[in-house]
Design an enzyme around this catalytic site. Structure first.
Site, PDB file in Angstrom:
ATOM      1  N   SER A  86       0.847  -1.191   0.000  1.00  0.00           N
ATOM      2  CA  SER A  86       0.000   0.000   0.000  1.00  0.00           C
ATOM      3  C   SER A  86       0.884   1.242   0.000  1.00  0.00           C
ATOM      4  CB  SER A  86      -0.905   0.022   1.240  1.00  0.00           C
ATOM      5  OG  SER A  86      -1.592   1.256   1.346  1.00  0.00           O
ATOM      6  N   TYR A 104      -2.437  -0.287  10.161  1.00  0.00           N
ATOM      7  CA  TYR A 104      -2.420  -0.610   8.734  1.00  0.00           C
ATOM      8  C   TYR A 104      -1.111  -0.148   8.103  1.00  0.00           C
ATOM      9  CZ  TYR A 104      -4.198  -1.068   3.943  1.00  0.00           C
ATOM     10  OH  TYR A 104      -4.379  -1.431   2.626  1.00  0.00           O
TER      11      TYR A 104
END
Length: 285
Positions: free
Chosen positions: A151, A164
Protein backbone atom coordinates in the site's frame (compact mmCIF):
# COMPACT_ATOMS: atom_id res chain seq x y z
CA UNK A 1 -5.86 -9.29 -22.35
CA UNK A 2 -3.13 -11.79 -23.16
CA UNK A 3 -0.48 -12.09 -20.44
CA UNK A 4 3.01 -12.10 -21.93
CA UNK A 5 5.00 -13.61 -19.06
CA UNK A 6 6.12 -17.26 -18.85
CA UNK A 7 4.81 -17.75 -15.32
CA UNK A 8 1.28 -17.12 -16.61
CA UNK A 9 1.37 -19.76 -19.34
CA UNK A 10 -1.76 -21.74 -20.10
CA UNK A 11 -2.12 -24.66 -17.70
CA UNK A 12 0.00 -23.05 -15.01
CA UNK A 13 -1.42 -22.71 -11.51
CA UNK A 14 -2.24 -19.51 -9.61
CA UNK A 15 -3.11 -19.23 -5.91
CA UNK A 16 -4.75 -16.00 -4.76
CA UNK A 17 -5.58 -15.09 -1.17
CA UNK A 18 -8.33 -12.58 -0.57
CA UNK A 19 -9.82 -13.89 -3.81
CA UNK A 20 -13.51 -13.58 -3.00
CA UNK A 21 -13.72 -9.89 -3.91
CA UNK A 22 -11.88 -6.80 -5.10
CA UNK A 23 -8.43 -7.04 -6.64
CA UNK A 24 -8.10 -10.72 -5.77
CA UNK A 25 -11.29 -11.67 -7.60
CA UNK A 26 -10.41 -9.50 -10.60
CA UNK A 27 -7.03 -11.25 -10.79
CA UNK A 28 -8.64 -14.69 -10.51
CA UNK A 29 -10.98 -13.90 -13.41
CA UNK A 30 -8.16 -12.58 -15.60
CA UNK A 31 -5.96 -15.58 -14.88
CA UNK A 32 -8.82 -17.97 -15.71
CA UNK A 33 -9.51 -16.18 -19.00
CA UNK A 34 -5.87 -16.76 -19.89
CA UNK A 35 -6.06 -20.49 -19.29
CA UNK A 36 -4.48 -20.77 -15.86
CA UNK A 37 -5.76 -23.11 -13.20
CA UNK A 38 -6.90 -20.90 -10.34
CA UNK A 39 -7.21 -21.48 -6.60
CA UNK A 40 -9.31 -18.92 -4.75
CA UNK A 41 -8.46 -18.69 -1.06
CA UNK A 42 -10.55 -16.61 1.31
CA UNK A 43 -12.70 -16.96 4.39
CA UNK A 44 -15.37 -19.62 4.21
CA UNK A 45 -18.81 -18.47 3.13
CA UNK A 46 -21.23 -17.65 0.34
CA UNK A 47 -19.01 -14.87 -0.97
CA UNK A 48 -16.17 -17.29 -1.71
CA UNK A 49 -18.54 -19.87 -3.22
CA UNK A 50 -20.11 -17.29 -5.53
CA UNK A 51 -16.70 -15.97 -6.59
CA UNK A 52 -15.58 -19.49 -7.41
CA UNK A 53 -18.62 -20.11 -9.61
CA UNK A 54 -18.01 -16.83 -11.44
CA UNK A 55 -14.38 -17.74 -12.14
CA UNK A 56 -15.26 -21.31 -13.15
CA UNK A 57 -17.61 -19.87 -15.76
CA UNK A 58 -14.64 -18.11 -17.38
CA UNK A 59 -12.24 -21.05 -17.32
CA UNK A 60 -11.90 -23.37 -20.27
CA UNK A 61 -11.98 -26.41 -17.98
CA UNK A 62 -14.62 -25.04 -15.63
CA UNK A 63 -14.69 -26.87 -12.30
CA UNK A 64 -11.64 -28.91 -13.28
CA UNK A 65 -9.48 -25.78 -13.50
CA UNK A 66 -10.86 -23.61 -10.70
CA UNK A 67 -11.33 -24.42 -7.03
CA UNK A 68 -12.08 -22.47 -3.86
CA UNK A 69 -10.34 -23.44 -0.64
CA UNK A 70 -11.52 -21.72 2.53
CA UNK A 71 -8.47 -20.28 4.25
CA UNK A 72 -7.85 -17.86 7.10
CA UNK A 73 -4.41 -16.44 6.30
CA UNK A 74 -3.95 -15.31 9.90
CA UNK A 75 -3.52 -18.99 10.81
CA UNK A 76 -0.28 -20.50 9.44
CA UNK A 77 -1.64 -24.03 9.76
CA UNK A 78 -4.45 -23.16 7.35
CA UNK A 79 -1.94 -21.80 4.83
CA UNK A 80 0.03 -25.03 5.18
CA UNK A 81 -3.16 -26.99 4.55
CA UNK A 82 -3.87 -24.79 1.53
CA UNK A 83 -0.45 -25.51 0.05
CA UNK A 84 -0.86 -29.27 0.55
CA UNK A 85 -4.29 -29.22 -1.07
CA UNK A 86 -3.05 -27.24 -4.08
CA UNK A 87 -0.08 -29.52 -4.64
CA UNK A 88 -2.31 -32.58 -4.36
CA UNK A 89 -4.81 -31.11 -6.83
CA UNK A 90 -2.54 -29.41 -9.37
CA UNK A 91 1.03 -30.54 -8.64
CA UNK A 92 2.77 -27.18 -8.48
CA UNK A 93 2.24 -23.42 -8.15
CA UNK A 94 3.47 -20.80 -10.62
CA UNK A 95 1.73 -17.66 -9.37
CA UNK A 96 1.23 -16.84 -5.70
CA UNK A 97 -0.67 -13.65 -4.95
CA UNK A 98 -0.62 -12.82 -1.24
CA UNK A 99 -3.45 -10.32 -1.43
CA UNK A 100 -5.71 -10.86 1.60
CA UNK A 101 -6.15 -7.72 3.66
CA UNK A 102 -8.39 -6.11 6.24
CA UNK A 103 -8.78 -2.56 7.47
CA UNK A 104 -10.82 -2.37 10.68
CA UNK A 105 -9.24 0.98 11.54
CA UNK A 106 -6.83 1.69 14.36
CA UNK A 107 -5.46 4.36 16.65
CA UNK A 108 -2.24 4.38 18.60
CA UNK A 109 -3.95 3.68 21.90
CA UNK A 110 -7.07 2.02 20.57
CA UNK A 111 -8.16 -1.61 20.93
CA UNK A 112 -5.36 -4.16 20.85
CA UNK A 113 -7.58 -6.53 18.89
CA UNK A 114 -7.46 -4.22 15.87
CA UNK A 115 -3.67 -4.20 15.89
CA UNK A 116 -3.47 -7.95 16.33
CA UNK A 117 -5.89 -8.74 13.51
CA UNK A 118 -4.29 -6.31 11.03
CA UNK A 119 -0.82 -7.66 11.71
CA UNK A 120 -1.99 -11.27 11.53
CA UNK A 121 -3.67 -10.84 8.15
CA UNK A 122 -1.95 -7.97 6.34
CA UNK A 123 1.63 -8.71 7.39
CA UNK A 124 1.98 -12.22 8.74
CA UNK A 125 -0.43 -13.60 6.14
CA UNK A 126 2.00 -12.39 3.48
CA UNK A 127 5.07 -13.65 5.32
CA UNK A 128 3.63 -17.07 6.13
CA UNK A 129 2.14 -17.46 2.65
CA UNK A 130 5.48 -16.74 1.03
CA UNK A 131 7.52 -18.93 3.34
CA UNK A 132 5.10 -21.85 3.00
CA UNK A 133 4.78 -21.78 -0.81
CA UNK A 134 8.15 -20.48 -2.01
CA UNK A 135 10.33 -23.57 -1.50
CA UNK A 136 8.23 -25.76 -3.79
CA UNK A 137 7.91 -22.91 -6.29
CA UNK A 138 11.70 -22.70 -6.47
CA UNK A 139 12.12 -26.47 -6.61
CA UNK A 140 10.00 -27.16 -9.71
CA UNK A 141 12.19 -24.84 -11.83
CA UNK A 142 9.36 -23.40 -13.94
CA UNK A 143 9.14 -19.60 -14.16
CA UNK A 144 7.09 -18.37 -11.20
CA UNK A 145 6.09 -15.13 -9.49
CA UNK A 146 5.11 -14.09 -5.98
CA UNK A 147 3.00 -10.92 -5.84
CA UNK A 148 2.54 -9.29 -2.43
CA UNK A 149 -0.06 -6.56 -2.04
CA UNK A 150 1.32 -3.54 -0.23
CA UNK A 151 0.00 0.00 0.00
CA UNK A 152 1.08 3.59 -0.52
CA UNK A 153 0.19 3.98 3.16
CA UNK A 154 3.11 1.70 3.93
CA UNK A 155 5.46 4.15 2.18
CA UNK A 156 4.22 7.65 3.02
CA UNK A 157 2.52 6.50 6.29
CA UNK A 158 -0.19 9.18 6.54
CA UNK A 159 -1.81 9.74 9.95
CA UNK A 160 -5.09 8.02 10.75
CA UNK A 161 -4.53 4.24 10.71
CA UNK A 162 -1.14 3.39 12.20
CA UNK A 163 -1.65 -0.39 12.44
CA UNK A 164 -2.42 -0.61 8.73
CA UNK A 165 0.56 1.60 7.87
CA UNK A 166 2.98 -0.43 9.98
CA UNK A 167 1.74 -3.72 8.51
CA UNK A 168 2.02 -2.50 4.93
CA UNK A 169 5.45 -0.98 5.59
CA UNK A 170 6.43 -4.45 6.77
CA UNK A 171 5.11 -6.00 3.55
CA UNK A 172 7.30 -3.60 1.56
CA UNK A 173 10.43 -4.44 3.56
CA UNK A 174 9.70 -8.16 3.47
CA UNK A 175 9.08 -8.25 -0.28
CA UNK A 176 12.25 -6.28 -0.97
CA UNK A 177 14.21 -8.80 1.10
CA UNK A 178 12.43 -11.64 -0.69
CA UNK A 179 13.36 -10.39 -4.16
CA UNK A 180 16.98 -9.91 -3.04
CA UNK A 181 17.04 -13.51 -1.78
CA UNK A 182 15.46 -14.91 -4.93
CA UNK A 183 17.76 -13.10 -7.36
CA UNK A 184 20.81 -14.28 -5.42
CA UNK A 185 19.70 -17.93 -5.31
CA UNK A 186 21.50 -19.84 -8.03
CA UNK A 187 19.17 -21.41 -10.58
CA UNK A 188 16.08 -19.76 -9.09
CA UNK A 189 13.29 -18.98 -11.56
CA UNK A 190 10.98 -17.26 -9.06
CA UNK A 191 10.66 -13.49 -8.89
CA UNK A 192 8.83 -11.25 -6.44
CA UNK A 193 6.78 -8.11 -7.06
CA UNK A 194 5.29 -5.53 -4.71
CA UNK A 195 1.81 -4.41 -5.79
CA UNK A 196 1.13 -0.86 -4.58
CA UNK A 197 -2.47 -0.01 -5.53
CA UNK A 198 -3.80 3.50 -5.84
CA UNK A 199 -7.36 4.34 -4.85
CA UNK A 200 -9.33 1.26 -5.90
CA UNK A 201 -13.05 0.89 -5.40
CA UNK A 202 -13.48 -2.37 -3.47
CA UNK A 203 -15.44 -3.58 -0.48
CA UNK A 204 -12.45 -2.57 1.67
CA UNK A 205 -12.51 1.03 0.48
CA UNK A 206 -16.21 1.59 -0.25
CA UNK A 207 -17.03 3.03 3.21
CA UNK A 208 -20.73 2.69 2.57
CA UNK A 209 -20.64 4.00 -0.99
CA UNK A 210 -22.60 2.03 -3.56
CA UNK A 211 -21.10 3.69 -6.64
CA UNK A 212 -17.47 3.99 -7.63
CA UNK A 213 -16.05 7.47 -6.93
CA UNK A 214 -14.75 9.19 -10.04
CA UNK A 215 -11.22 9.26 -8.64
CA UNK A 216 -11.00 5.51 -8.05
CA UNK A 217 -9.82 2.79 -10.37
CA UNK A 218 -11.68 -0.47 -10.70
CA UNK A 219 -10.04 -3.71 -9.54
CA UNK A 220 -9.87 -4.73 -13.20
CA UNK A 221 -7.85 -1.63 -14.11
CA UNK A 222 -5.49 -2.38 -11.24
CA UNK A 223 -4.96 -5.98 -12.34
CA UNK A 224 -4.34 -4.88 -15.93
CA UNK A 225 -1.71 -2.39 -14.75
CA UNK A 226 -0.19 -5.03 -12.47
CA UNK A 227 0.22 -7.54 -15.27
CA UNK A 228 1.68 -5.00 -17.69
CA UNK A 229 4.15 -3.96 -15.00
CA UNK A 230 5.19 -7.56 -14.38
CA UNK A 231 5.71 -8.03 -18.11
CA UNK A 232 8.09 -5.04 -18.04
CA UNK A 233 9.96 -6.54 -15.11
CA UNK A 234 8.93 -3.87 -12.61
CA UNK A 235 9.39 -4.83 -8.97
CA UNK A 236 7.55 -1.82 -7.57
CA UNK A 237 4.11 -1.81 -9.18
CA UNK A 238 3.13 1.73 -8.24
CA UNK A 239 -0.42 2.17 -9.53
CA UNK A 240 -1.91 5.55 -10.33
CA UNK A 241 -5.64 6.23 -10.23
CA UNK A 242 -7.98 8.82 -11.70
CA UNK A 243 -7.00 11.45 -9.12
CA UNK A 244 -3.29 10.81 -8.52
CA UNK A 245 -0.79 10.34 -11.33
CA UNK A 246 2.67 8.83 -11.00
CA UNK A 247 4.55 12.17 -10.78
CA UNK A 248 2.41 13.13 -7.77
CA UNK A 249 3.12 9.79 -6.10
CA UNK A 250 6.82 10.21 -6.77
CA UNK A 251 6.89 13.68 -5.19
CA UNK A 252 4.93 12.46 -2.14
CA UNK A 253 7.35 9.55 -1.67
CA UNK A 254 10.35 11.84 -2.14
CA UNK A 255 9.01 14.29 0.44
CA UNK A 256 8.47 11.49 2.96
CA UNK A 257 12.05 10.27 2.49
CA UNK A 258 13.23 13.86 2.83
CA UNK A 259 11.97 13.99 6.41
CA UNK A 260 14.96 11.85 7.34
CA UNK A 261 17.47 13.49 5.01
CA UNK A 262 16.46 17.05 5.95
CA UNK A 263 15.89 16.18 9.63
CA UNK A 264 12.32 17.44 9.53
CA UNK A 265 9.67 16.31 12.03
CA UNK A 266 8.08 12.95 11.12
CA UNK A 267 5.02 13.15 8.89
CA UNK A 268 5.99 16.75 8.12
CA UNK A 269 3.58 16.77 5.19
CA UNK A 270 0.85 17.06 7.81
CA UNK A 271 2.82 19.32 10.22
CA UNK A 272 1.61 22.91 10.54
CA UNK A 273 5.12 24.32 10.05
CA UNK A 274 5.88 22.25 6.95
CA UNK A 275 2.55 21.51 5.25
CA UNK A 276 2.73 24.51 2.92
CA UNK A 277 6.27 23.64 1.78
CA UNK A 278 5.23 20.03 1.30
CA UNK A 279 2.29 21.03 -0.89
CA UNK A 280 4.51 23.27 -3.00
CA UNK A 281 7.12 20.51 -3.40
CA UNK A 282 4.55 17.90 -4.40
CA UNK A 283 2.89 20.27 -6.89
CA UNK A 284 6.20 21.06 -8.59
CA UNK A 285 6.95 19.20 -11.83
Amino acid sequence: MSIQHPAFAKGHVAVITGAASGIGLAAAKEFARNGLCVVLADLEGDKLDEACRDVQALAEGGEADVVAIATDVSKPEQLESLERAVIQRFGRVHVLMNNAGIQPGSSLFGPQANWDSVFAVNLMGVIHGTRIFANDMMAHNDPAVIINTGSKQGITTPPGDPAYNVAKAGVKAFTEALQHELRNTEGCHVEAHLLIPGFVYTGLTANGRTEKPSGAWTPEQTVDFMLRSIERGDFYILCPDNDVDRPTDERRIAWAAGDIIENRPPLSRWHKDHAEAASAFIAKR
